[in-house]
Enzyme design. Sequence first.
Site, short mmCIF file in Angstrom:
data_model
loop_
_atom_site.label_atom_id
_atom_site.label_comp_id
_atom_site.label_asym_id
_atom_site.label_seq_id
_atom_site.Cartn_x
_atom_site.Cartn_y
_atom_site.Cartn_z
N SER A 1 1.18 -1.19 0.06
CA SER A 1 -0.10 0.13 0.26
C SER A 1 1.25 1.23 0.06
O SER A 1 2.29 1.43 0.80
CB SER A 1 -1.20 0.47 1.26
OG SER A 1 -1.29 1.04 1.24
N TYR B 1 -2.55 -0.49 10.60
CA TYR B 1 -2.11 -0.86 9.23
C TYR B 1 -1.80 -0.39 8.31
O TYR B 1 -0.75 -1.30 7.51
CB TYR B 1 -3.82 -0.10 8.21
CG TYR B 1 -3.87 -0.33 7.00
CD1 TYR B 1 -4.53 -1.73 6.49
CD2 TYR B 1 -3.79 -0.15 6.06
CE1 TYR B 1 -4.16 -2.13 5.14
CE2 TYR B 1 -3.49 0.53 4.37
CZ TYR B 1 -3.67 -1.02 3.68
OH TYR B 1 -4.08 -1.09 2.78
N LYS C 1 1.80 -2.84 5.87
CA LYS C 1 1.86 -2.68 4.73
C LYS C 1 3.31 -2.16 4.13
O LYS C 1 3.98 -2.83 3.83
CB LYS C 1 1.51 -1.71 4.40
CG LYS C 1 -0.29 -2.65 4.35
CD LYS C 1 -0.12 -3.64 3.57
CE LYS C 1 -1.86 -4.03 3.00
NZ LYS C 1 -1.83 -5.53 2.03
#
Length: 304
Positions: free
Chosen positions: A196, A211, A215
Amino acid sequence: MATASIQIVLEQDSILSQQIANERSMVATNDDSEPAVPVGASVGGKHNVFDMFSLNGRVAVITGGARGLGYSMAEGLCAAGLSGVAILDLQSDLGERACDQLYSDFGVTAKFYRLDVRDEVAVQDAMNSVVRDLGRIDILILSAGVADIVHAEEYSPEKFRRVIDINLNGSFICAQAAGKLMIAAGRGGSIVFVGSMSGSIVNWPNPQCAYNSSKAAVIHLMKSLSAEWAKHRIRCNSISPGYMDTPLNTTFESEYFHEWKSRAPIGRLGRPDELAGCALWLASDASSYCTGTDILIDGGYTVL
């Protein structure tokens, strides 16, 4: 005399250069370790770069492939001639429907395996089943993932661990299981991680520390495996999307969508199918010299 000496030296250099060229030509002809012509070229014909994108005879495994980004990448690979595709996902109804649609649209043998990527025993069993059912594993796309938007001071350790466990640990468990089979088969392969842009930047104003952390770790895991497995001809790369118009992101629409769009120079969210071309390139021989690379597809978000 000086002119004559120079002429002799030039002639000797020319003879030596021709001898070296002849020796290199003989080595290239007799060395079975390297192809005589580039991938995608035909002897006596013109080079066709599109041949390098063909996946004829290959089998792909896609985690989180029942919908969204994973399914769009599955479509892209199937269009390039896969002989088989395995969809690994927790959602049985969506997974079975995805396989039916891929077979209907592309005539590709498609098999669904219900799977929690955190379960290492189940993952290894699923990968073994793919080899049994479809014959081999050449490509792995790691698209399974989750996201939370929670302020750090309110993040429960249990919820934080869940994001890390699925996004990072799940990617490693699946890559390891498929990688072992690729190594044993001796044909090499391509593993495509889904990172990401959040692995490279903190995309404010979203409170999503778990998150972002997961990533960033996924991207560095990819780089580490690319170094370790290059000797086995297994290439590892990652695709890092920006904000995409997926079911996962639509759950945050009312609060964040306008902000996301306004911060991207292109002025919109990405379509899931806009990752398919990159996934195909990384899966195919067209990217045969590319490993350890993270590719940002974010509408220009990270350039600002």
